[in-house]
Design a protein around this motif. Structure first.
Motif, short mmCIF file in Angstrom:
data_model
loop_
_atom_site.label_atom_id
_atom_site.label_comp_id
_atom_site.label_asym_id
_atom_site.label_seq_id
_atom_site.Cartn_x
_atom_site.Cartn_y
_atom_site.Cartn_z
N VAL A 40 73.24 107.88 4.09
CA VAL A 40 74.07 109.93 3.99
C VAL A 40 74.38 109.90 2.80
O VAL A 40 75.47 109.12 1.97
N LEU A 47 72.71 102.93 11.46
CA LEU A 47 72.55 103.80 11.92
C LEU A 47 73.04 103.85 13.51
O LEU A 47 72.70 102.82 14.12
N ASP A 51 78.11 108.05 14.51
CA ASP A 51 78.28 108.55 13.67
C ASP A 51 77.24 109.84 12.62
O ASP A 51 77.57 110.52 11.83
N HIS A 52 76.01 109.61 13.64
CA HIS A 52 75.12 110.63 12.77
C HIS A 52 74.51 111.42 14.44
O HIS A 52 73.06 111.26 14.31
N PHE A 55 71.56 113.60 12.17
CA PHE A 55 70.29 113.50 12.25
C PHE A 55 69.82 113.11 13.54
O PHE A 55 68.69 112.56 12.57
#
Length: 230
Positions: A40, A47, A51-52, A55
């Motif tokens: 990031v 991952l 939080d992602h 993505f």
């Protein structure tokens, strides 16, 4: 390590784990751990589905397949157990991406994901996490596959899966002999069936799917009861 110091435990209270092939212990292999890094900006992060989100959406990844928190919960349950403190527990983690690592018996597992995630990023990127107190001690260390090379020769091996045959009493597979290790393989993910070539014996502990940390609680309790760990 600063992130681990929030666990206020005296290391001197832990018995030293003897890794001789004839020593009695429970060896847990956490299979399919969803641990992988993602870059990031200019920083690598662990991952995860919280939080992602963007993505995962861009890469058409199912958030349910990005649950490193399950590995943390499982390790906490194992390492908080009296069985671990008695020196009768050894843990290996095999990730979904085929990275195999060992967890040192003296490691204090971080209580929060915020503390756990940077350690896993360091482990996956550098191959080890060393103790700041003793730089010669590897708290987490990547080891060479296959896992069978690191297990005692001839020891009993069992796998736990919801698709296995019913095992009404978990104590039935606990070795009664004084010096006999046993291997238990279990999954560390939210959904899916366990796949392993370590054993052909699959057992189910319940007619319902169980969370990985619940399985660990039942495991350590059963082994501790039979082996007289209180």
């Amino acid at each position: 390590m600063a992130d681990i110091e929030e666990v206020n435990l005296d290391r001197g209270r832990f018995k030293v784990l003897h890794l001789d092939n004839t020593k009695r212990r429970l060896i847990v292999v956490l299979e399919g751990a969803q641990l992988e890094t993602v870059k990031v900006n200019d920083t690598f992060e662990l991952l995860n589905c919280d939080d992602h989100v963007e993505f995962l959406r861009q890469n058409q990844r199912d958030p349910a397949t990005c649950r490193p928190d399950i590995t943390l919960q499982t390790l906490l349950m194992l390492y908080d157990s009296p069985l671990h403190r008695a020196g009768l527990l050894q843990v290996f983690v095999h990730t979904e991406k085929d990275v195999l690592f060992a967890v040192d018996q003296q490691t204090l597992i971080p209580r929060t994901f915020k503390g756990f995630a940077p350690l896993m990023v360091k482990l996956l990127n550098e191959g080890q996490v060393l103790s700041k107190e003793d730089p010669t001690q590897k708290l987490f260390s990547v080891i060479k596959n296959p896992i069978s090379d690191h297990l005692p020769v001839g020891c009993k091996r069992y796998a736990l899966s919801a698709a296995g045959k019913p095992l009404p009493n978990l104590r039935d597979i606990v070795p009664k002999e004084e010096d006999e290790p046993v291997v238990i393989v279990m999954g560390t993910y939210a959904f899916g069936n366990l796949k392993t070539d370590l054993t052909e014996e699959f057992f189910s502990l319940s007619s319902y799917p169980l969370a990985a940390n619940d399985v660990c609680s039942r495991l350590t309790t059963a082994f501790g009861d039979v082996w007289g760990v209180v």
